[in-house]
Scaffold this motif. Structure first.
Motif, short mmCIF file in Angstrom:
data_model
loop_
_atom_site.label_atom_id
_atom_site.label_comp_id
_atom_site.label_asym_id
_atom_site.label_seq_id
_atom_site.Cartn_x
_atom_site.Cartn_y
_atom_site.Cartn_z
N ALA A 130 0.84 -1.21 0.00
CA ALA A 130 0.00 0.00 0.00
C ALA A 130 0.87 1.26 0.00
O ALA A 130 0.56 2.23 -0.71
CB ALA A 130 -0.92 -0.01 1.21
N ALA A 131 1.95 1.25 0.75
CA ALA A 131 2.84 2.42 0.78
C ALA A 131 3.51 2.63 -0.57
O ALA A 131 3.68 3.76 -1.02
CB ALA A 131 3.89 2.25 1.88
N ALA A 168 3.18 5.78 -3.35
CA ALA A 168 4.37 6.50 -3.81
C ALA A 168 4.73 6.18 -5.26
O ALA A 168 5.79 6.58 -5.73
CB ALA A 168 5.56 6.15 -2.91
N MET A 169 3.85 5.49 -5.99
CA MET A 169 4.16 5.05 -7.35
C MET A 169 4.50 6.19 -8.31
O MET A 169 5.45 6.07 -9.09
CB MET A 169 3.00 4.22 -7.91
CG MET A 169 3.34 3.50 -9.20
SD MET A 169 4.68 2.30 -9.06
CE MET A 169 3.90 1.00 -8.14
N PRO A 170 3.81 7.35 -8.30
CA PRO A 170 4.22 8.43 -9.21
C PRO A 170 5.66 8.90 -8.95
O PRO A 170 6.43 9.12 -9.90
CB PRO A 170 3.22 9.55 -8.92
CG PRO A 170 2.02 8.85 -8.39
CD PRO A 170 2.55 7.68 -7.62
N ARG A 171 6.03 9.03 -7.70
CA ARG A 171 7.40 9.45 -7.37
C ARG A 171 8.41 8.38 -7.80
O ARG A 171 9.46 8.67 -8.34
CB ARG A 171 7.53 9.71 -5.87
CG ARG A 171 8.92 10.17 -5.47
CD ARG A 171 9.06 10.45 -3.99
NE ARG A 171 8.13 11.47 -3.55
CZ ARG A 171 7.23 11.29 -2.59
NH1 ARG A 171 7.14 10.15 -1.96
NH2 ARG A 171 6.42 12.25 -2.24
N LEU A 172 8.05 7.13 -7.56
CA LEU A 172 8.92 6.02 -7.92
C LEU A 172 9.16 5.97 -9.43
O LEU A 172 10.31 5.85 -9.89
CB LEU A 172 8.30 4.71 -7.43
CG LEU A 172 9.11 3.46 -7.65
CD1 LEU A 172 9.50 2.87 -6.32
CD2 LEU A 172 8.29 2.48 -8.43
N ALA A 218 8.59 1.80 3.64
CA ALA A 218 8.41 0.47 3.08
C ALA A 218 9.78 -0.11 2.71
O ALA A 218 10.66 0.63 2.28
CB ALA A 218 7.52 0.53 1.84
N ARG A 219 9.91 -1.41 2.90
CA ARG A 219 11.20 -2.06 2.62
C ARG A 219 11.11 -2.83 1.31
O ARG A 219 10.30 -3.73 1.17
CB ARG A 219 11.57 -3.01 3.75
CG ARG A 219 12.03 -2.28 4.98
CD ARG A 219 12.71 -3.19 5.95
NE ARG A 219 13.17 -4.41 5.30
CZ ARG A 219 13.42 -5.54 5.92
NH1 ARG A 219 13.27 -5.62 7.20
NH2 ARG A 219 13.81 -6.61 5.27
#
Length: 179
Positions: A117-118, A122-126, A166-167
């Motif tokens: 979920a985290a 954060a997918m756009p930044r990633l 998140a790891r």
């Protein structure tokens, strides 16, 4: 250089002293041992030092768990959690007129289900970090297994930065085409 025989008290000449070979051995032996030690150090065959630490980290990363520790005895192993990333298509940094592109499909290996979920948040930044990094790469940097390994490490570091707490244990390439 020949040594002249030294006369003794009774006038007879004594045989020349023989110590040159021992001196040569005493000087050459430390140099030889130092050379062998340096060779073993830099090849990583010694069980201690910087080279051995790097080899252990590399073996853990290649071992398929991305440095994750094995579960303790008696505990069931948790199945890995994978998250698909959207396909990334971007041009690479080339000096000629002809454009070169990379198409990358990858999955993230996560430490736990709760990290998914985290990472989705954060997918756009990633994806922005991935795109920015890939656009600065040259095609020759991606050649061979060393280039792929370096790309995997950089993308894992960037994913960990983008989705921090998140790891992310590893980035797995499903498809990578450079054209």
């Amino acid at each position: 250089m020949a040594h002249a025989a030294a006369p003794t008290a009774d006038g007879a000449e004594a045989p020349p002293k023989k110590g040159g070979g021992k001196k040569l051995i005493l000087l050459a032996l430390p140099l030889l041992l130092g050379g062998v030690g340096a060779g073993l150090w830099f090849s990583g065959m010694l069980p201690f030092g910087k080279s051995a630490e790097h080899t252990a980290e590399h073996a853990a990363a290649i071992g398929g768990h991305g440095g994750a520790q094995a579960p303790a005895a008696g505990q069931p192993a948790k199945p890995p959690v994978f998250l698909d990333l959207p396909e990334v298509l971007t041009n690479l940094n080339v000096t000629g007129r002809r454009a070169t592109f990379i198409r990358l499909k990858a999955k993230l290996e996560l430490a736990s289900e709760s990290d998914a979920a985290a990472i989705q948040a954060a997918m756009p930044r990633l994806l922005d970090l991935f795109q920015t990094y890939l656009r600065e790469m040259r095609p020759e940097e991606l050649r061979g297994s060393q280039g792929t390994y370096r790309l995997r490490e950089e993308l894992r570091n960037r994913a960990s930065l983008a989705a921090s707490p998140a790891r992310i244990q590893d980035v797995l390439f499903v498809e990578m085409i450079v054209q």
